[in-house]
Write a protein that holds these residues in place. Structure first.
Motif, PDB file in Angstrom:
ATOM      1  N   GLY A  56      81.597  30.585   4.494  1.00 15.26           N
ATOM      2  CA  GLY A  56      82.547  31.652   4.187  1.00 15.26           C
ATOM      3  C   GLY A  56      83.129  32.309   5.415  1.00 15.26           C
ATOM      4  N   ARG A  57      83.160  33.620   5.386  1.00 17.53           N
ATOM      5  CA  ARG A  57      83.801  34.415   6.438  1.00 17.53           C
ATOM      6  C   ARG A  57      83.182  34.153   7.822  1.00 17.53           C
ATOM      7  NH1 ARG A  57      88.272  36.832   8.094  1.00 17.53           N
ATOM      8  NH2 ARG A  57      88.005  38.867   9.060  1.00 17.53           N
ATOM      9  N   GLU A  58      81.933  33.697   7.851  1.00 15.59           N
ATOM     10  CA  GLU A  58      81.275  33.448   9.135  1.00 15.59           C
ATOM     11  C   GLU A  58      82.028  32.411   9.961  1.00 15.59           C
ATOM     12  OE1 GLU A  58      77.185  32.076   8.955  1.00 15.59           O
ATOM     13  OE2 GLU A  58      76.956  32.199  11.135  1.00 15.59           O
ATOM     14  N   ARG A  59      82.713  31.485   9.281  1.00 10.67           N
ATOM     15  CA  ARG A  59      83.443  30.469  10.030  1.00 10.67           C
ATOM     16  C   ARG A  59      84.549  31.100  10.880  1.00 10.67           C
ATOM     17  NH1 ARG A  59      86.799  25.338   7.639  1.00 10.67           N
ATOM     18  NH2 ARG A  59      87.966  26.988   6.630  1.00 10.67           N
ATOM     19  N   VAL A  60      85.103  32.197  10.371  1.00  6.76           N
ATOM     20  CA  VAL A  60      86.206  32.853  11.069  1.00  6.76           C
ATOM     21  C   VAL A  60      85.707  33.798  12.157  1.00  6.76           C
ATOM     22  CG1 VAL A  60      88.182  34.415  10.794  1.00  6.76           C
ATOM     23  CG2 VAL A  60      87.699  32.678   9.066  1.00  6.76           C
ATOM     24  N   THR A  61      84.630  34.526  11.860  1.00  3.88           N
ATOM     25  CA  THR A  61      84.184  35.549  12.812  1.00  3.88           C
ATOM     26  C   THR A  61      83.025  35.072  13.673  1.00  3.88           C
ATOM     27  OG1 THR A  61      82.531  36.460  11.309  1.00  3.88           O
ATOM     28  CG2 THR A  61      84.762  37.352  11.134  1.00  3.88           C
ATOM     29  N   GLY A  62      82.324  34.038  13.231  1.00  2.00           N
ATOM     30  CA  GLY A  62      81.153  33.580  13.968  1.00  2.00           C
ATOM     31  C   GLY A  62      79.949  34.498  13.791  1.00  2.00           C
ATOM     32  N   SER A  63      80.093  35.572  13.011  1.00  2.00           N
ATOM     33  CA  SER A  63      78.999  36.544  12.896  1.00  2.00           C
ATOM     34  C   SER A  63      78.091  36.213  11.718  1.00  2.00           C
ATOM     35  CB  SER A  63      79.552  37.951  12.668  1.00  2.00           C
ATOM     36  OG  SER A  63      80.474  38.262  13.660  1.00  2.00           O
ATOM     37  N   PRO A  64      76.774  36.112  11.988  1.00  2.00           N
ATOM     38  CA  PRO A  64      75.829  35.826  10.908  1.00  2.00           C
ATOM     39  C   PRO A  64      75.907  36.850   9.777  1.00  2.00           C
ATOM     40  CG  PRO A  64      74.751  35.705  13.047  1.00  2.00           C
ATOM     41  CD  PRO A  64      76.125  36.217  13.295  1.00  2.00           C
ATOM     42  N   GLU A  65      76.292  38.088  10.090  1.00 11.22           N
ATOM     43  CA  GLU A  65      76.370  39.076   8.992  1.00 11.22           C
ATOM     44  C   GLU A  65      77.518  38.775   8.019  1.00 11.22           C
ATOM     45  OE1 GLU A  65      77.879  41.637  12.590  1.00 11.22           O
ATOM     46  OE2 GLU A  65      76.457  40.005  12.314  1.00 11.22           O
ATOM     47  N   ASP A  66      78.391  37.835   8.387  1.00 18.43           N
ATOM     48  CA  ASP A  66      79.464  37.444   7.470  1.00 18.43           C
ATOM     49  C   ASP A  66      79.138  36.168   6.692  1.00 18.43           C
ATOM     50  OD1 ASP A  66      81.160  39.560   7.986  1.00 18.43           O
ATOM     51  OD2 ASP A  66      82.008  38.591   9.753  1.00 18.43           O
ATOM     52  N   ASN A  67      77.903  35.682   6.869  1.00 19.41           N
ATOM     53  CA  ASN A  67      77.488  34.469   6.195  1.00 19.41           C
ATOM     54  C   ASN A  67      77.681  34.578   4.680  1.00 19.41           C
ATOM     55  OD1 ASN A  67      74.771  32.895   4.972  1.00 19.41           O
ATOM     56  ND2 ASN A  67      75.969  31.799   6.482  1.00 19.41           N
ATOM     57  N   ARG A  68      78.340  33.585   4.101  1.00 18.88           N
ATOM     58  CA  ARG A  68      78.549  33.475   2.649  1.00 18.88           C
ATOM     59  C   ARG A  68      79.404  34.588   2.047  1.00 18.88           C
ATOM     60  NH1 ARG A  68      72.451  31.807   0.969  1.00 18.88           N
ATOM     61  NH2 ARG A  68      73.245  31.770  -1.147  1.00 18.88           N
ATOM     62  N   LYS A  69      80.121  35.291   2.897  1.00 14.83           N
ATOM     63  CA  LYS A  69      81.032  36.303   2.346  1.00 14.83           C
ATOM     64  C   LYS A  69      82.401  35.669   2.119  1.00 14.83           C
ATOM     65  CE  LYS A  69      78.783  40.338   4.276  1.00 14.83           C
ATOM     66  NZ  LYS A  69      78.872  41.446   5.230  1.00 14.83           N
ATOM     67  N   PHE A  70      83.017  36.041   0.997  1.00 18.81           N
ATOM     68  CA  PHE A  70      84.350  35.543   0.662  1.00 18.81           C
ATOM     69  C   PHE A  70      85.224  36.721   0.270  1.00 18.81           C
ATOM     70  CE2 PHE A  70      81.488  32.022   0.230  1.00 18.81           C
ATOM     71  CZ  PHE A  70      82.203  30.941   0.721  1.00 18.81           C
ATOM     72  N   LYS A  71      86.523  36.482   0.338  1.00 19.98           N
ATOM     73  CA  LYS A  71      87.449  37.559   0.010  1.00 19.98           C
ATOM     74  C   LYS A  71      87.274  37.967  -1.451  1.00 19.98           C
ATOM     75  CE  LYS A  71      91.931  36.732  -0.026  1.00 19.98           C
ATOM     76  NZ  LYS A  71      93.222  36.408   0.593  1.00 19.98           N
ATOM     77  N   VAL A  72      87.258  39.265  -1.698  1.00 19.97           N
ATOM     78  CA  VAL A  72      87.256  39.738  -3.079  1.00 19.97           C
ATOM     79  C   VAL A  72      88.620  39.377  -3.664  1.00 19.97           C
ATOM     80  CG1 VAL A  72      87.184  41.748  -4.594  1.00 19.97           C
ATOM     81  CG2 VAL A  72      85.685  41.663  -2.576  1.00 19.97           C
ATOM     82  N   PRO A  73      88.640  38.483  -4.673  1.00 21.73           N
ATOM     83  CA  PRO A  73      89.947  38.035  -5.161  1.00 21.73           C
ATOM     84  C   PRO A  73      90.563  39.025  -6.144  1.00 21.73           C
ATOM     85  CG  PRO A  73      88.176  36.815  -6.246  1.00 21.73           C
ATOM     86  CD  PRO A  73      87.516  37.787  -5.313  1.00 21.73           C
ATOM     87  N   SER A  74      91.867  39.040  -6.172  1.00 22.08           N
ATOM     88  CA  SER A  74      92.580  39.760  -7.220  1.00 22.08           C
ATOM     89  C   SER A  74      92.268  39.044  -8.532  1.00 22.08           C
ATOM     90  CB  SER A  74      94.078  39.693  -6.939  1.00 22.08           C
ATOM     91  OG  SER A  74      94.801  40.137  -8.078  1.00 22.08           O
ATOM     92  N   LEU A  75      92.249  39.759  -9.618  1.00 17.85           N
ATOM     93  CA  LEU A  75      91.942  39.092 -10.889  1.00 17.85           C
ATOM     94  C   LEU A  75      93.192  38.951 -11.761  1.00 17.85           C
ATOM     95  CD1 LEU A  75      88.469  40.720 -11.649  1.00 17.85           C
ATOM     96  CD2 LEU A  75      88.964  38.585 -10.441  1.00 17.85           C
ATOM     97  N   ARG A  76      94.332  39.154 -11.160  1.00 18.29           N
ATOM     98  CA  ARG A  76      95.570  38.995 -11.927  1.00 18.29           C
ATOM     99  C   ARG A  76      95.702  37.562 -12.427  1.00 18.29           C
ATOM    100  NH1 ARG A  76      99.543  42.581 -12.050  1.00 18.29           N
ATOM    101  NH2 ARG A  76      98.640  44.577 -11.505  1.00 18.29           N
TER     102      ARG A  76
END
Lengths: 250, 360
Positions: B262-282
């Protein structure tokens, strides 16, 4: 008819150039020559050098992005080079890439040059003119294609740890990490002797980049600790900081 | 003296220019593409629904025009942007599913190569903050670099796309009409794609009408669902667009096949591991399968996951940790039905059927 007019026109311009003196106010050009060094020696790809951690390293590839060039006059006034035209990839392997010719610079006497290392990620891409730089960066392998971001520096090679015998690969790709971590650096260099720019003088300056400072600058980077530095929130900012201080002009 | 010469030279220059118009010497430049003069190119009006926030996209930098939008649309539906000539943006982003793709779980690109992520809906992009599930693109204008160059998507290079467009018999004219001067450049290509995409505003669902105080009423279930949503979902799926634009780990078990960090690929930070953007539900009723890897087929599956399927990990969002040490949300079966009824009010059929965006 048109041809003749043009001929007259160019003669006129030539004449007006010829009559130059100190009051020449016509825009001129400046050639910046980038020289990659290891200390005071020239960097040679494929040749071993030693860093302050006593690691022997060989650089096989070195490329970096230069942008946002500004020249400052003694009175503080500035000439900002058209941003969209200021992006360049300096590639050690390609001598033409190490010569950046800036044209149509306002005449004047300049004593400072400022440029960016990398691409300013805070600027809107249209405003900063980076979208036309995409193909160049892509061809040079300076795009992180999965992130639409730029590698500001791509430095790859091999190293042998202190007291080691085997050589291993190292990879250094530093860029900004989305909107999260900005590794873009602005570099300001005082030009020892002022450069006068106008249409009559061909000015040229050498900018040296001391590659050894990637490892031994304000921060020490020991490859044995980490030899694959890509999207690395700890080491990338350290390297960017080292690089900011590694340029000089003469 | 010098001034004098200068004035003469300007004068000569003007004469030189004006002789362009005497017609006698035209027809010399053969490889010059004729731009039909006086092609009108009106500014388009990006209509922002009154219940929407201000756009994040700086429209003044790239105001959509009729011709720019048409060019963007043509590019969006053109397989030339891929190496095999058949995969267009529209192949993975299909309008009737709110520009997602759902015959496959994760996306399919050139030569049937399978990506690792589920194609996101394209809607309300002028109001978004970061793009892609992990926010890998900070600006919409640069986002298309990713699908065009990704090996398992369009597997092409930007330079090659430009070459193909330059060699095409129509594109050079369309670029000139859209931007006023000749030139097929990457900037213009990205600008045109953005012009097309920022016009995609989905803001006429029942929910929008309700928010704007127009004459609609929620059914009892929809209204009950709305208040459950307020209580249990809107801390992340916040506001009119159902997203607070943050990246979070909502407790999906890791799929070993993709092992997406997830987000860790972009920031390199372990605290972003497996985080993804909260999607709009429209338009969520039309965009199945769900989640970044499309693992759930139905909204019911999603809700069952929120109550029973969550796994613990260091980056799991604190909101899912309960006082008694358990994780997950507590939602009864009836409440799930009510939530789904509410989620269906987010469908904007006007958008899904809007001819302006459709391929044919």
């Amino acid at each position: 008819m048109k041809k003749i007019c043009l001929l007259i026109l160019s003669t006129c311009i030539l004449l007006s150039c010829d009559s130059d003196d100190n009051t020449n106010r016509e825009p001129g050009s400046l050639e910046l020559r980038f020289e990659n060094k290891i200390g005071s020696e020239n960097l040679i790809l494929g040749t071993p050098f030693t860093n302050s951690s006593n690691e022997q390293y060989v650089v096989n590839e070195l490329k970096y992005i230069i942008s946002n060039i500004t020249l400052t006059r003694k009175d503080g006034s500035q000439f900002i080079y058209p941003v969209a035209d200021s992006y360049a990839v300096v590639n050690e392997e390609e001598s033409s890439s190490k010569m950046i010719t800036l044209t149509n610079i306002d005449a004047g006497t300049y004593d400072r040059i400022t440029f960016g290392f990398g691409v300013d990620p805070t600027k809107y891409p249209i405003e900063s003119g980076t979208l036309n730089f995409v193909p160049t960066a892509e061809e040079a392998g300076m795009l992180w294609s999965w992130s639409a971001g730029y590698k500001f520096i791509k430095m790859e090679g091999t190293y042998t740890p202190e007291n080691g015998t085997e050589s291993n690969d190292f990879v250094i790709h530093v860029g900004s990490h989305g909107a999260n971590l900005d590794n873009y650096k602005e570099i300001e260099l005082a030009i020892g002797e002022d450069i006068k720019i106008n249409s009559a003088t061909a000015s040229s300056k050498i900018i040296s980049f001391d590659v050894s400072q990637v490892f031994n600058g304000a921060n020490t980077i020991r490859l044995e600790d980490k030899a694959d530095i890509q999207v690395d929130p700890i080491n990338a900012p350290k390297i960017a900081q080292n690089i900011q201080a590694a340029f000089s002009i003469n | 003296m010098k001034k004098y010469i200068y004035i003469i030279s300007i004068f000569v220059f003007i004469i030189g220019c004006s002789s362009d118009n005497d017609g006698g010497e035209s027809a010399v430049d053969d490889d010059y593409t004729e731009i039909p003069e006086e092609v009108s190119n009106n500014l388009l009006n990006l209509q922002i629904p009154s219940n929407f926030p201000a756009p994040t996209y700086d429209i003044s930098q790239n105001p959509p025009t009729e011709k720019g939008f048409e060019l963007g649309k043509k590019l969006f539906y053109d397989g030339k942007l891929s190496s095999t000539g058949v995969i267009s943006c529209g192949f993975c982003h299909i309008q009737e599913f709110s520009f997602t793709h759902h015959t496959h779980i994760t996306s399919h690109g050139v030569n049937g190569r399978i990506g690792t992520r589920n194609a996101q809906p394209l809607q309300n992009l002028a109001f978004a903050q970061d793009f892609n599930w992990d926010g890998a693109a900070s600006f919409l204008d640069a986002q298309p670099i990713i699908p065009i160059t990704a090996e398992d998507e369009m597997n092409e290079s930007i330079s090659n796309v430009l070459r193909k467009l330059q060699e095409d018999e129509n594109y050079p004219i369309l670029f000139a009409q859209a931007f006023g001067t000749e030139g097929v450049t990457s900037e213009r290509m990205f600008k045109a794609l953005s012009q097309f995409m920022i016009m995609m505003v989905a803001g006429n669902s029942k929910f929008d009408k309700w928010q704007r105080g127009e004459s609609v009423t929620f059914t009892t279930d929809e209204e009950a669902g709305r208040s459950i949503f307020e209580a249990k979902c809107s801390s992340c799926h916040a506001g009119t667009l159902q997203t607070d634009h943050s990246f979070r780990n909502n407790g999906l078990p890791i799929d070993p096949e993709f092992n997406d960090i997830g987000r860790e690929r972009v920031t390199g930070s372990p605290e972003d591991n497996r985080k993804f953007k909260v999607p709009s539900l429209r338009n969520i009723d039309t965009t199945f399968p769900y989640m970044h890897d499309g693992r759930f087929r139905t909204l019911r599956d999603v809700l069952d996951f929120y109550t029973n399927g969550m796994v613990n990990s260091p980056t799991l969002d604190a909101q899912f940790r309960n006082a008694d040490g358990t994780i997950g949300l507590e939602i009864s079966n009836t409440e799930k039905e009510q939530l789904i009824a509410f989620l269906k009010t987010l469908t904007d059929n006007d958008f899904l059927l809007d001819q302006r965006f459709s391929e044919f």
